[in-house]
Scaffold this motif. Structure first.
Motif, short mmCIF file in Angstrom:
data_model
loop_
_atom_site.label_atom_id
_atom_site.label_comp_id
_atom_site.label_asym_id
_atom_site.label_seq_id
_atom_site.Cartn_x
_atom_site.Cartn_y
_atom_site.Cartn_z
N LYS A 1 2.97 1.40 51.60
CA LYS A 1 2.32 2.07 50.48
C LYS A 1 0.90 2.45 50.89
O LYS A 1 0.33 1.81 51.77
N THR B 1 7.39 4.08 50.54
CA THR B 1 7.11 4.81 49.30
C THR B 1 6.65 6.23 49.60
O THR B 1 6.46 7.02 48.70
N TYR C 1 1.44 -4.82 42.56
CA TYR C 1 0.80 -3.51 42.42
C TYR C 1 0.46 -3.17 40.97
O TYR C 1 -0.35 -2.29 40.72
N SER D 1 -1.96 1.65 43.31
CA SER D 1 -0.76 2.42 42.98
C SER D 1 -0.21 3.11 44.22
O SER D 1 -0.72 2.94 45.32
N GLY D 2 0.79 3.93 44.02
CA GLY D 2 1.37 4.68 45.13
C GLY D 2 0.63 5.98 45.40
O GLY D 2 0.98 6.72 46.32
N LEU E 1 6.59 3.16 40.76
CA LEU E 1 6.59 3.17 42.23
C LEU E 1 7.86 3.87 42.71
O LEU E 1 8.97 3.52 42.29
#
Lengths: 586, 586
Positions: free
Chosen positions: A518, A556, A486, A524-525, A538
């Motif tokens: 995710k 997440t 990620y 990204s998150g 994260l």
């Protein structure tokens, strides 16, 4: 314009997926099977143009257990599979998708055009989305699988079998609670939901067991859509029926008074659940519009599970065909990562990967816009497209980090401008990434021969290995995915997730691979962040064992495992006539 | 003793149903279809030994709409069906059943032995009971339908399709409540439950829609087993796909703020639900162990619905065969009454009826014991058997009251004594009722040729008519069934049932036939009363419209529409081996 002449409009684009499907004269499914060296006795018809492979044919093709069945087998186990495995993945998608299934089917047809013995493998559509948001899940245009109506409605009943098996386990658990609870199940800690293949938000949070002593023990409960059931992931990773039973038997359904897992083996219903899945385990064989063999099998959630079609279909395809083209859910950060770190350990290794990119997808990442802002994406903007190629390149590098040679495919949409297509193609090529356009939706296999040639050229030039050792601690495995895939700067654990890790390792599941849940819309998150976000952390909120599937899920964010219907569901447009022909599916 | 030689034990009785099934070498299903004049194009394979008729074949056999589709068509509509329809019903059964399915299949095989072109029609097994209480629902011994494992597990997916369609309607209803509720649905008066094909008491009473504004509107809800869904009754009575849609469209799902019905047509999802049922509507063709064509199709609850296999399967069978042998649920007071007053109006008329009696059943009615006191029934007692024949004779007279010539069949069990069998046979004959023994479980068709000859002799010697005019008021129709069929002295309405009648008639459903829900274990409303109870009053507790099915349900007691699992469910004995062979089903 005749409805049976789908290609007769001005642009040469298909009228509709249904029109293409109806204009096609499919081959007898036994002939399709023969392309793969299967005899008529190796397949069992399940309606016109649909067959299930027999258990004997599966065993003949790939032998018994593939990996060790515990997620810990060597990555190079399937040395005996002769065919080349092509993994189709993608850039960070928009919610409408970048056409990965169309590209998968189209590439398979393209390889067949080049004279290669080819099979494709895609997931089974779920009824929930079919009746929720308009759209099929069987490719489209001249790159779809047939028979489209049957595949989208019930198909061979695999998902229904999973629903039955899932709810049998739930009923057995509540029955034990009701009949004296000698297993000392903690009714407050039942993890096993109930499952239905429908979009139904009213079932997300429920209370069951009401109505007095004759009707069970009251407790909070939830329903998930069947594709989100751990059983779907179990089916997707089982190597044979014995392995299927072993996996079902160790699913963690609930926790007892001592804090220990309660499993189907504890309840004595493992065999019954497996019996319900005996036919669902057998791969389904159909064909593409161009008559290329296609396995449509399984369909685990690409979020809390690994999200590919089944291991057994992939292995059979790779054993019988020279080229197997298979797809993985969402972008390379999710589907390809899970294929590399989870699925590949069970017995199938990608020899080459394709990252599907689109003008629309690249533009979104160049413009830094919210993923659902489709109106803004309609405006031509070659500069934005060029700027968005960072995201494409990152997904290519993720696949390559596993040692998989990787190419980019530009899936061409009817309304793409040539300026944007050229910008996308040049920007990708400028980074040294092999790239080809695919017009497979409009042109079928003929529109994917450039891509097919690129794939054939690059296949087998790498050396695959997973990114981490399964014996590493859970936190270390999560860290590897977060940083190396990620691009996160670090990982934080909130809401008791750190305690979760300890509990899961205490139960003995520490040596399973990790399956991170995710957002697919960003590396990204945070779904709103485009391109290749840097310097972010994260957040892990919950860690739970999918002991049957053979991985540990790290969430997440809250995951929506039961979709809802929109204000105007697709169901309102679907109809059937007196002859049994269905309209409104596409 | 070889496991493949099921008839080799000392008594000549079959080892097990599974052993019989596995020792049989089934004919190709196309050959079975050819017995009925169907070509290979008229059927579509759904696995080995299983086919669905095509829509075109159904239309060719029986034309379009059979009755008017509204339950009000003339009783003699199906004049065009050439074959003789044999209705198999029974005395008041014990909970273990008197072997009506075995007799149905055996009689079909017996007629075939006599050289008649014969088909049988039985119901599809529900997974709930299969995993709950040990026992198959596909006949047994040498009078069962094949392939037994497939028929008992998923079969062609018809019941799963019903589950999907049922829950789609439920989801659409809750979605409307959630999305602004422009239909003004009263969340307190949603009649449409959710459905699952599982025995799961914890789902009898639930609360759904919890979890805040994103997850729907909280309300009380219930789940029924799929066989109890009104959609199952709709499938069982629809004459073609257009009729199926019309019936679905008028189902009463809920009540709005004005007290008016809310239907699938109001929600715009009739076509989608029908699309899910397009293949379920097509009859399934299999074969008996002796290769006689068998339709296994549908399976409505024999309590709140009419409880027979489908009208379309019966009509196709009666059109294509010289003899169609079909069964109706429970005793003649329930299944045969509903066949005569509901099903026959839709287009199939029995030419002869068979009332199945057993030593065990007669003894129970002679001894006046609780229906579940099986240990007491094991003791030989010819006098008690003789005394119980009143019940058998009453069931024969019920069938004859419709003008159907009726015979009695004694279904012989392995542990029956000759003294008891002789007592039963003589006592029945003494009342002038034609009677024959059947040993079809042990001997197949050869054990049912006496019965077959009796049936052939009596068939067509009567003149059928329903017991009441559908245009009569609801109370009058209920009165007719209570007095003339059950032998009640009168009817009382409690718990608002009288208001229910007014509401149902106000909605315009007053001219539908009535479907009474009553205990099957007694002719009266009290399961403990044996023989032919007199001087009792039938209590009506609730009257509701099944507007789609086309009848008005009158409940005499709480009906259990979602069974529970026992303390040791059959599921614990069911298993599947590495080859996919299932054990523990019988």
């Amino acid at each position: 314009m005749a409805p049976t002449d789908p290609a007769s409009d001005a642009t040469g684009a298909p009228e509709s997926d249904l029109a293409v499907a109806r204009a096609t004269d499919p081959r007898p499914i036994e002939d399709v099977a023969a392309d793969l060296g299967l005899s008529a006795d190796d397949v069992e018809r399940r309606g016109d143009g649909v067959a299930k492979l027999t258990h004997a044919a599966v065993r003949e093709a790939v032998g018994g257990a593939a990996g060790a069945g515990d997620g810990a087998s060597a990555a190079d186990a399937p040395g005996e599979l002769d065919g080349t495995t092509v993994l189709v993945t993608g850039m960070s998608p928009t919610p409408k998708g970048e056409g990965k299934t169309v590209t998968t089917v189209g590439l398979g047809q393209g390889l067949a055009e080049l004279g290669e013995r080819t099979a494709v493998a895609v997931r089974e559509p779920s009824l929930g989305p079919v009746f929720g948001i308009k759209g099929g899940a069987a490719g489209g245009g001249y790159s779809q699988v047939l028979p489209m109506e049957a595949i989208n409605l019930h198909f061979t009943g695999d998902i229904h079998a999973l629903t039955s098996a899932h709810n049998l386990l739930a009923a057995a658990l509540d029955n034990r609670l009701h009949q004296g609870n000698d297993a000392e199940i903690d009714a407050r800690r039942v993890h096993w939901p109930r499952a239905l293949d429908v979009n139904d938000r009213a079932l997300r949070e429920t209370v069951v067991g009401l109505g007095g002593t004759a009707s069970g023990v009251p407790r909070e409960d939830e329903f998930v859509i069947t594709a989100a059931s751990e059983l779907m992931a179990v089916l997707g990773l089982a190597s044979d029926l014995e392995d299927l039973k072993a996996r079902i038997g160790r699913i963690v359904l609930a926790v007892d008074a001592d804090g220990e897992p309660v499993t189907p083996d504890d309840l004595g219903v493992t065999g019954a659940a497996a019996a319900l899945l005996r036919d669902a385990f057998r791969p389904n064989l159909v064909q593409t519009v161009e008559g290329v063999p296609a396995f449509v099998h399984g369909g685990p959630f690409a979020n809390i599970a690994h999200g590919t079609n089944t291991l057994v279909a992939d292995r059979v395809g790779a054993a019988l065909a020279d080229y197997l083209v298979t797809e993985a859910g969402f972008g390379a950060d999710l589907g390809a990562e899970k294929f590399g770190n989870i699925v590949a350990r069970e017995g199938i290794v990608p020899d080459v990967a394709v990252v599907v990119a689109t003008v629309r997808g690249a533009k979104r990442h160049g413009l830094e816009m919210w993923p659902t802002d489709f109106d803004a994406l309609a405006e031509p903007d070659p500069g934005a497209v060029r700027a968005g190629v960072d995201n494409v390149a990152k997904h290519v590098s993720i696949a390559e980090s596993f040692g998989i040679p990787t190419v980019a495919a530009i899936n061409v949409f009817g309304d793409d401008t040539e300026a944007e297509l050229a910008a996308l193609e040049e920007a990708i090529a400028d980074r040294g990434i092999p790239v080809a356009r695919s017009t497979a939706y409009r042109d079928g296999g003929a529109g994917a021969t450039d891509l097919a040639e690129l794939v054939r050229e690059r296949a087998g030039t790498g050396s695959f290995s997973p990114l981490y050792d399964v014996d590493a601690p859970i936190r270390e495995k999560i860290e590897t995915v977060a940083r190396e895939v990620y691009g996160a700067a670090g990982v934080e654990y909130v809401d008791g997730a750190a305690d979760d890790v300890e509990r899961v390792e205490g139960w003995g599941y520490g040596d399973l691979p990790v399956c991170l849940s995710k957002t697919p819309y960003s590396l990204s998150g945070d779904a709103a962040r485009t391109g290749v976000p840097e310097g972010w952390t994260l957040t892990i909120r919950e860690v739970t064992p999918s002991a049957g599937a053979g991985f540990v899920v790290a969430k997440t964010a809250d995951v929506m495992t039961m979709p809802g219907l929109p204000a105007e569901p697709a169901a309102e447009d679907i109809d059937v006539d007196a002859d049994g022909d269905v309209t409104g599916l596409f």
